[in-house]
Design a protein around this motif. Sequence first.
Motif, mmCIF file in Angstrom:
data_model
loop_
_atom_site.group_PDB
_atom_site.id
_atom_site.type_symbol
_atom_site.label_atom_id
_atom_site.label_comp_id
_atom_site.label_asym_id
_atom_site.label_seq_id
_atom_site.Cartn_x
_atom_site.Cartn_y
_atom_site.Cartn_z
ATOM 1 N N ARG A 64 5.951 -4.785 1.998
ATOM 2 C CA ARG A 64 4.589 -4.916 2.508
ATOM 3 C C ARG A 64 3.602 -4.103 1.673
ATOM 4 N N PHE A 65 4.032 -2.906 1.272
ATOM 5 C CA PHE A 65 3.192 -2.041 0.452
ATOM 6 C C PHE A 65 2.892 -2.683 -0.898
ATOM 7 N N PHE A 66 3.926 -3.214 -1.554
ATOM 8 C CA PHE A 66 3.727 -3.813 -2.874
ATOM 9 C C PHE A 66 2.956 -5.123 -2.795
ATOM 10 N N SER A 67 3.153 -5.909 -1.754
ATOM 11 C CA SER A 67 2.386 -7.153 -1.632
ATOM 12 C C SER A 67 0.910 -6.838 -1.388
ATOM 13 N N HIS A 68 0.635 -5.779 -0.641
ATOM 14 C CA HIS A 68 -0.745 -5.363 -0.416
ATOM 15 C C HIS A 68 -1.376 -4.886 -1.719
ATOM 16 N N ARG A 69 -0.606 -4.184 -2.509
ATOM 17 C CA ARG A 69 -1.105 -3.691 -3.793
ATOM 18 C C ARG A 69 -1.391 -4.835 -4.763
ATOM 19 N N ILE A 70 -0.524 -5.838 -4.772
ATOM 20 C CA ILE A 70 -0.734 -7.000 -5.637
ATOM 21 C C ILE A 70 -1.980 -7.758 -5.192
ATOM 22 N N ARG A 71 -2.183 -7.875 -3.898
ATOM 23 C CA ARG A 71 -3.356 -8.552 -3.368
ATOM 24 C C ARG A 71 -4.634 -7.795 -3.740
ATOM 25 N N LEU A 72 -4.587 -6.469 -3.691
ATOM 26 C CA LEU A 72 -5.743 -5.666 -4.083
ATOM 27 C C LEU A 72 -6.067 -5.839 -5.565
ATOM 28 N N LYS A 73 -5.033 -5.896 -6.395
ATOM 29 C CA LYS A 73 -5.260 -6.083 -7.823
ATOM 30 C C LYS A 73 -5.857 -7.463 -8.091
ATOM 31 N N ASP A 74 -5.391 -8.482 -7.404
ATOM 32 C CA ASP A 74 -5.959 -9.819 -7.563
ATOM 33 C C ASP A 74 -7.422 -9.860 -7.141
ATOM 34 N N GLU A 75 -7.749 -9.182 -6.048
ATOM 35 C CA GLU A 75 -9.145 -9.124 -5.593
ATOM 36 C C GLU A 75 -10.013 -8.387 -6.612
ATOM 37 N N TYR A 76 -9.490 -7.318 -7.169
ATOM 38 C CA TYR A 76 -10.224 -6.541 -8.173
ATOM 39 C C TYR A 76 -10.499 -7.387 -9.412
ATOM 40 N N LEU A 77 -9.495 -8.118 -9.889
ATOM 41 C CA LEU A 77 -9.681 -8.959 -11.072
ATOM 42 C C LEU A 77 -10.636 -10.114 -10.788
ATOM 43 N N ARG A 78 -10.566 -10.672 -9.597
ATOM 44 C CA ARG A 78 -11.466 -11.769 -9.232
ATOM 45 C C ARG A 78 -12.911 -11.276 -9.159
ATOM 46 N N ALA A 79 -13.118 -10.085 -8.630
ATOM 47 C CA ALA A 79 -14.472 -9.537 -8.512
ATOM 48 C C ALA A 79 -15.056 -9.137 -9.866
ATOM 49 N N SER A 80 -14.221 -8.738 -10.799
ATOM 50 C CA SER A 80 -14.718 -8.289 -12.101
ATOM 51 C C SER A 80 -14.741 -9.394 -13.144
ATOM 52 N N ASN A 81 -14.321 -10.596 -12.786
ATOM 53 C CA ASN A 81 -14.293 -11.712 -13.723
ATOM 54 C C ASN A 81 -15.677 -12.351 -13.799
ATOM 55 N N PRO A 82 -16.292 -12.406 -14.985
ATOM 56 C CA PRO A 82 -17.630 -13.009 -15.084
ATOM 57 C C PRO A 82 -17.558 -14.528 -14.968
ATOM 58 N N LYS A 83 -18.651 -15.117 -14.547
ATOM 59 C CA LYS A 83 -18.715 -16.565 -14.381
ATOM 60 C C LYS A 83 -19.640 -17.156 -15.440
ATOM 61 N N LEU A 84 -19.209 -18.223 -16.086
ATOM 62 C CA LEU A 84 -20.027 -18.864 -17.104
ATOM 63 C C LEU A 84 -21.254 -19.539 -16.503
ATOM 64 N N SER A 85 -21.210 -19.830 -15.220
ATOM 65 C CA SER A 85 -22.364 -20.469 -14.579
ATOM 66 C C SER A 85 -23.581 -19.545 -14.556
ATOM 67 N N TRP A 86 -23.371 -18.253 -14.734
ATOM 68 C CA TRP A 86 -24.490 -17.316 -14.767
ATOM 69 C C TRP A 86 -25.432 -17.614 -15.938
#
Length: 136
Positions: free
Chosen positions: A6-28
């Motif tokens: 559960r701890f590692f799955s939560h950590r993986i989910r947090l990393k995915d959220e972090y990468l999604r939030a920091s990924n720029p969008k070309l539509s900008w």
Amino acid sequence: MYFFLRFFSHRIRLKDEYLRASNPKLSWLVTDPLTVLILFGCSTLGYMHFCYYTTNISSSGDIPLPRTLLQNVIQVSLYFAIVVHIIEAIYVAYLSHTTLKLPLSITLKWFFLVCLAGYPFTTRFLNLIPSKDKEE
């Protein structure tokens, strides 16, 4: 065992959220008005420089005509914009790699977008970096 999974799955989910939030969008590139204005201005400078450069040859084809003040201003403005955008992009790529520890693909996206438009993307990127004032 369940706790570790559960701890590692939560950590993986947090990393995915972090990468999604920091990924720029070309539509900008087309949705942000300042970005559109900067792209239009830089492309206009480039087109004007190209037009003046190709028509700066005399009828004999060998002797270039004297440059006007407008041609010099356009050339200096274009080269200044190119150099400043590249310096900004290198700075953003450096911070992306060292401070935020983003993957190479996201770092290259930020580099590309900042090379194109400069200031709007630099400010969006700098908003991702946690400041010390917010932490206190």
